[in-house]
Design an enzyme around this catalytic site. Structure first.
Site, PDB file in Angstrom:
ATOM      1  N   ASP A 107     -35.390 -77.347  36.915  1.00 27.24           N
ATOM      2  CA  ASP A 107     -34.350 -78.333  36.628  1.00 27.24           C
ATOM      3  C   ASP A 107     -34.983 -79.654  36.174  1.00 27.24           C
ATOM      4  O   ASP A 107     -35.736 -79.671  35.198  1.00 27.24           O
ATOM      5  CB  ASP A 107     -33.458 -78.479  37.872  1.00 27.24           C
ATOM      6  CG  ASP A 107     -32.205 -79.291  37.654  1.00 27.24           C
ATOM      7  OD1 ASP A 107     -31.231 -78.746  37.138  1.00 27.24           O
ATOM      8  OD2 ASP A 107     -32.208 -80.485  38.015  1.00 27.24           O
ATOM      9  N   HIS A 272     -28.792 -70.758  40.024  1.00 25.96           N
ATOM     10  CA  HIS A 272     -29.625 -71.874  39.574  1.00 25.96           C
ATOM     11  C   HIS A 272     -30.771 -72.153  40.535  1.00 25.96           C
ATOM     12  O   HIS A 272     -31.882 -72.464  40.110  1.00 25.96           O
ATOM     13  CB  HIS A 272     -28.750 -73.122  39.435  1.00 25.96           C
ATOM     14  CG  HIS A 272     -29.493 -74.346  38.996  1.00 25.96           C
ATOM     15  ND1 HIS A 272     -30.113 -74.443  37.769  1.00 25.96           N
ATOM     16  CD2 HIS A 272     -29.716 -75.533  39.632  1.00 25.96           C
ATOM     17  CE1 HIS A 272     -30.680 -75.639  37.659  1.00 25.96           C
ATOM     18  NE2 HIS A 272     -30.462 -76.315  38.778  1.00 25.96           N
TER      19      HIS A 272
END
Length: 292
Positions: A107, A272
């Protein structure tokens, strides 16, 4: 679980411009630096770091502005640029005795890792990016109603003041929203770890917003300059993503190939937070990358 990775040593390391980073170090062998994402701290790597520490010196910092690292005020557009944050990591590794090291990021940490690979190619031996696109391409693929999934990018891109006030007014709900909707396996983030992520994020609203604001401005400028100059990542690169392309209508592997000559790209069935949801898979990816 507390706010530490069991078996790792903790220290504070001064990096460029007087900012001090909180860092966990464990294991022995060739150095591997792991950079966390949003809205997390270095704790997101707890399983992966432990799994790799038998063969590597694993270094897990909190990025500037996050966790227990320093959170300088946003003096200008460079304070939280990925260029500045990448320089932090190169300085951190050097302070720990490593002029060359492998680097993996998730991320936000992956954006820092990519910038480090572009700005400091002699220092980065291998590079992994988890569930992100390079900054310039991220903005290019977001359009129409599909861009609603990234509302937080647009909110935190606004000038200083309003986004900080809005998020601070309901910080746990804001940061908790992403922990909830981005995880396919909610059990992968236990209550104690979740509480630590929320506490750390609640205390870092201005710097987190500044990080995102930079990605809508100066980080795009830096990426455009590199693309215009034909700069690419020269080291072996591995990318693991959810199948964003199917949802947003683009070829993620092709996007990454435009930046990396030696690329291994794969998709995952994990959510994620893949380093927490599927640590064995991420450990295998990193071991494979380091063997290239």
């Amino acid at each position: 679980m507390g706010s530490v990775i069991p078996g790792f040593d903790y220290r504070r390391v001064a990096v460029a411009d007087g900012v001090t980073l909180n860092v966990a170090v464990g294991g022995t062998g060739s150095p591997l630096v792991l950079l966390h994402g949003f809205p997390q701290t270095h704790l997101m790597w707890r399983h992966v770091a432990a799994g790799l520490s038998a063969g590597h010196t694993v270094i897990c910092p909190d990025l500037r502005g996050y966790g227990a690292s320093d959170k300088p005020a946003e003096r200008d557009t460079g304070t939280y640029s990925k260029r500045t944050m990448a320089a932090d990591i190169v300085a951190l590794a050097a302070e720990l005795g490593h002029d060359r090291f492998a680097l993996a990021g998730h991320d936000r940490g992956a954006l820092v890792a990519v910038r480090a690979g572009l700005d400091h190619p002699a220092a980065i031996t291998h590079l992994a990016a988890l569930d992100v696109l390079p900054t310039l391409d991220m903005w290019d693929v977001l359009h129409g109603s599909a861009a609603a999934v990234a509302f937080h990018l647009y909110l935190m891109a606004q000038p200083p003041g309003l986004p900080e006030r809005m998020i601070s007014a309901s910080a746990d709900a804001f940061f908790g929203h992403f922990l909830d909707i981005w995880a396919r396996d909610p059990q992968a983030i236990p209550s104690g770890v979740r509480a630590e992520y929320l506490r750390a994020s609640r205390e870092a609203v201005p710097s987190i917003v500044a990080d995102y604001r930079a990605s809508a401005g100066i980080d795009v400028e830096h990426d455009r300059a590199d693309r215009a100059a034909g700069h690419r990542l020269g080291m072996p690169v591995s990318v693991v993503q959810q199948d964003w392309g199917a949802a947003l209508g683009y070829d993620a592997a092709a996007v990454w190939r435009s930046w990396a000559a030696d690329l291994e790209h794969r998709t995952t069935s994990a959510g994620h937070f893949m380093a927490e949801e599927a640590p064995a898979e991420i450990i295998e990816v990193l071991r494979s990358l380091l063997a290239r």
